[in-house]
Enzyme design. Sequence first.
Site, PDB file in Angstrom:
ATOM      1  N   HIS A 140       0.838  -1.205   0.000  1.00 37.28           N
ATOM      2  CA  HIS A 140       0.000   0.000   0.000  1.00 37.28           C
ATOM      3  C   HIS A 140       0.872   1.253   0.000  1.00 37.28           C
ATOM      4  O   HIS A 140       0.654   2.186  -0.792  1.00 37.28           O
ATOM      5  CB  HIS A 140      -0.915  -0.022   1.227  1.00 37.28           C
ATOM      6  N   GLU A 141       1.884   1.282   0.898  1.00 38.11           N
ATOM      7  CA  GLU A 141       2.770   2.447   0.971  1.00 38.11           C
ATOM      8  C   GLU A 141       3.680   2.538  -0.249  1.00 38.11           C
ATOM      9  O   GLU A 141       4.014   3.628  -0.714  1.00 38.11           O
ATOM     10  CB  GLU A 141       3.603   2.394   2.252  1.00 38.11           C
ATOM     11  N   HIS A 144       2.062   4.481  -2.949  1.00 38.79           N
ATOM     12  CA  HIS A 144       2.207   5.923  -2.731  1.00 38.79           C
ATOM     13  C   HIS A 144       3.587   6.392  -3.160  1.00 38.79           C
ATOM     14  O   HIS A 144       3.740   7.379  -3.883  1.00 38.79           O
ATOM     15  CB  HIS A 144       2.035   6.257  -1.241  1.00 38.79           C
ATOM     16  N   ASP A 151      -4.814   7.688  -1.426  1.00 40.23           N
ATOM     17  CA  ASP A 151      -5.749   6.828  -0.698  1.00 40.23           C
ATOM     18  C   ASP A 151      -7.157   6.933  -1.274  1.00 40.23           C
ATOM     19  O   ASP A 151      -7.583   7.992  -1.769  1.00 40.23           O
ATOM     20  CB  ASP A 151      -5.784   7.212   0.783  1.00 40.23           C
TER      21      ASP A 151
END
Length: 893
Positions: A140-141, A144, A151
Site C-alpha cells: 500500500h505504501e 504511494h 488513498d
Amino acid sequence: MDSRAVFVLLWMLLSSTSTGIKLDGNGYVDIIIAIGSREMVTEGSYYLYDALDEKVYFKDATILVPSHWSVKDFSKARTESFEKAHIKIDYANSVNNIEPYTKQYGECGDEGEFIHFTPEYLLNDTLIELYGSRGRVLVHEWAHLRWGVYDENNDKKPFYYSNGRIEPTRCSKNIEGQFYEVTAGGSLQQCRTDPETLLLTKECTFFPDRNQITNSSIMFLPSLDPVTAFCHENEHNYEAPNMQNIKCGKATWTVIFEDSVDKDALRSLKPPESPPPPPSFKIVQRKQRVVCLILDVSGSMRGSRILLQQQAATHFLRNIIEEQASVGIVQFSTSASTLSPLTTIDSDNTRENLIKMLPKVADGWTNMCLGLNNGDALGDEIIFLTDGEATDNIELCAPSAIKSGAIISTVAFGKKAATALIEMAEQTGGKFIYANDELTSNQLMDAFASFTFSTGDYTKEPVQLESVGERTSDWFNGTVSVDQTVGNKTSFVIIYELSFPSVYIQSPSGLIYTQTNTSHDKLLKTVTLNVPGTAEPGDWQYSIQTTILQALTLTVTSQAAQADVPPITVKTRMNQKSSDGTKPMIVFAEVSQNYRPVINAEVWATLESETGIEHTFQLLDNGAGADASQGDGIYSRYFTKMVNGRSSLKVRVKNQEGQTRLAAPKKSGAPYVPGYVVNGVVQLNPPKPPVSEEPLEVGSFTRTATGESFEVTLSGTAPPNFPPNRITDLSAEIHEDTVLLSWTAPGEDLDQGTAKSYEIRWSFDLDMLRDSFSNGHVVNTAAVSPQEAGSVEQHSFNLSFPIQNGTTLSFAIQSEDEVNATSETSNIAQASKILRAPKPPGISNPGMNLTVLVISVCVVTMVICFIVAVTTWAVKRKKLSSESKAIHPIIHF
C-alpha cells in the site's frame, strides 16, 4: 531479548548507488531496508507480484545499520544515507502516533518522499489486526511512494450521497459492510443522522465484511483478505470524495500504468517464467563522517574568488562539520597536492589547524582529474569545488569517481564550471550547487552551510537561521529570531568587502555585543560573535555600520537548545534537477520539527540564474496549484519564469504574524480498521491508541535554506507559456434551489498571476462530465471575475429549474488565460439536495439491509403463523359447533 527489538532500530531506506530505486527486469533492486522487516518485505514481494499481474517483485535489499553498532561483519556503506532514504524506521512525531504513512509532495504520478514506519508498529503484533499484515501495508505504501497514487478512503468525508442513498467512501463500490456507532462502553448502536448535512454523524463507522465478492482495492483496505488488486477503470468509484479522485481523477491502475515512473517498463514487461524468489539481503554500515575538500586553485580563482572559497570553507570547518568527523584537504590546478591528510575533529584547536591549511594562492591550469584521483585524503564523501572548465578531460575520470563509492557534492563557482559536476552529484547521491561570486548573495557560504550529513538526529546538526547581504555605505540592520528549539553554539559571522565595520548585536534582554566581544580575522575579512552558552530566545537585533560603500553579509547558525527537542528545520528542492521547459517546475520547502509540520509560516523562495536574473515569490501551503495538501508543512509553488542556464535556490522562512504553529501530520497511509463483519456479526478491533499532541505554539523564528541548483535548456529564448493550473479543491453545496461553488483561484500561468476567465459546467451524470466536459450544461459566469492566484473564489447561482429532493448534481471548472490556453478540467464536485423527511434517507448498507430483511421475514412469518393458528382455531370451533348441533338438535315450536 527479541531479535526484532534490536533489528527494528535499523534505518529503512530506498536508495542506491544512483540514489534511486531501479527496476531490473521484473525485480526492484537496490532497496535498502531494515533487517527486522525481512518477513514484511518477503511477504510484500509476493503480494506485489500478484497485485501487478505477476509483473514485478522485490528482488534484493541492502540493510544500513546505525554507526554506533559494534557488530563487525557489516560491509562499508557506499552512497546510502539516512537523509536520502525513501523508507525510514524512526520514532513517531508524537506519542502513540504509530500509523505507517508515506510523505507525498508532488502531483499525481510523482514519486513520494519516503515511507515512515515506527519501531512500535514493527514490534507490536497486535497492530496487524488494526492495519493488516505488514507485507500488505508495505505494498500500500509502496504504491504511494513509487507510483504517486493516493488513498481511496477519506477520514474527513467517510460518507457521501449517491442517488439519494448514503454510501461509504471506498473503492470499489462492491466492498460491502455495515454501519454502526460504537459507544463508550464498546457496544454497538444504530447510526444517527446529522441534522445539518443529513449524512451520518462522525461517530458512525463503516465495518467491512471480512469476506467480500470483490478483490479491490489495495488503496482502500489492504487489510481485507480478499483484497489483492488495485482498482481498475471498470470498477473505480469516481463518486467517492477521496484523494485519488481529487488529485488524479482516474483509477489507481491507470495512474500506475500511464503516469508513474515505471509506466513504460510495466506496459512492456511480461511475467517471468517461474514465480519470484524471496528477496536477498545484505548489511552495510556507515561510521563517522569522512570528508575530503577538493578545492580549485587554478588561475581563474585569483582575487576575490580564492578569498570567498577560503571564507566559506572556514565556515564549514568551524561551524558545520560535526565532532569526530574526519576531514582532508586537497588542492588542484596544474598539479594536485594534499594540504591536510584525513584528520579527526576532536577539538576547536583541530578545527583551527585545518583552517590554517586552506589554500590562499591561485595559479595554473584546471586539471580536475588530478584532484579527483588524489588518493591521500579521499573519504566517504567529497566536496568538489571548481570555477572553470577542465583543462584535462573530466569525462574520462568522472566515471571512476562515481564508481568509487564516495558521495560527491559539487559546487559550480561561476558560469563556466564543467557540466560533469551535475552528473557526479546526481549519480552518487551528492548535491549540486551553483554559486556566483557576488559577495552580497552569500551563495558560497550558503553552499558550504548546506553540506550537512543527517543521521536522523537533528539535535546534533547545525541550523542556519539567517543569511543576508547588502551593499551600503551606511547602516546594515536587521532582526534574527532565535526560537526555543535552538540556541546552542550560536554564531554570527559578518564578512566585509573592504573595511572593518562597526558591529552592534543586541540580545532580546538588551545585552549589547560589540567589536570587543567578537573575533576579527583581517586576512579573511570576517568578524565572528560566538554567543556564550545557550543564546537567549527572542529577537536579536544587529546593526552594522560602514562609512564607505562596500558589500556586507551576515550568516547566523545555531544548534538545538536541548538534546531531546529537535529544532525546527527547513528543507527545499525543485521537482526537477534539469528541465527543457516542456514540464513546469515546482519549488518545495518543508518546514517541520522532526516529522511534525510547521504551518502558517511565511515562506519565500529566491531563484537566481547565472545571468543574474532573480525571481522571488511566496510559497503556499494551501492545497491548491502546485501544493498537494493544505496544512501539511509543505510549501509549494510553480516556477514558470525559466531561463537558460543554471540557477540557484534559496528559501527564507519566518513566523507569519504570530500565526505559525505545529500541527498534527497529514499523511497518506494504510487506514486503521475498527472491526469487521463476520457471519453478520461485527467483531470490534481494539481502539486506536489516542495520539498525544504537545503544545502547538511556535514563537518567533527565522530560517534560511539552500537547495540543490538546477539547469534549464530551452529550445528557444523565451520561457514556455503554461495554462492556468488544474483546480483540485472545487466543492459544491445545494441550499434549497441555490448552488454554491467554492475553489482556489488558479493563475494566468499555472498558479502565478490571474486567469482571464472561468467556464463552469454541470451534469446529472458524473462520468459524462468527466469524459466530455464540453457536453455539460453551461453555468453563466458573466459576473465572475477571476481573482489573483491563491485567492478563495465563490460563486452562487440558481439553475433554470427547481431541484428535486434526492437529486445529485456534478460540477466542474476549466480556466482560460489571455492567450486562450485552457486548464485541465477540475476535480468533479458533487452536491445533493436532501430535504428533511419524517424518516431518514436510504442507506446503502448491504449488511444493514440484510438485517432489516431478516427481521421483516421473521415478522411476516409470525403474522402468517398467527393467521394460520387463528384460522385453525376458528375451523375447529365451527366443526365442534356443528357436531354439537347434530347431537342436540334444536326443536322449534
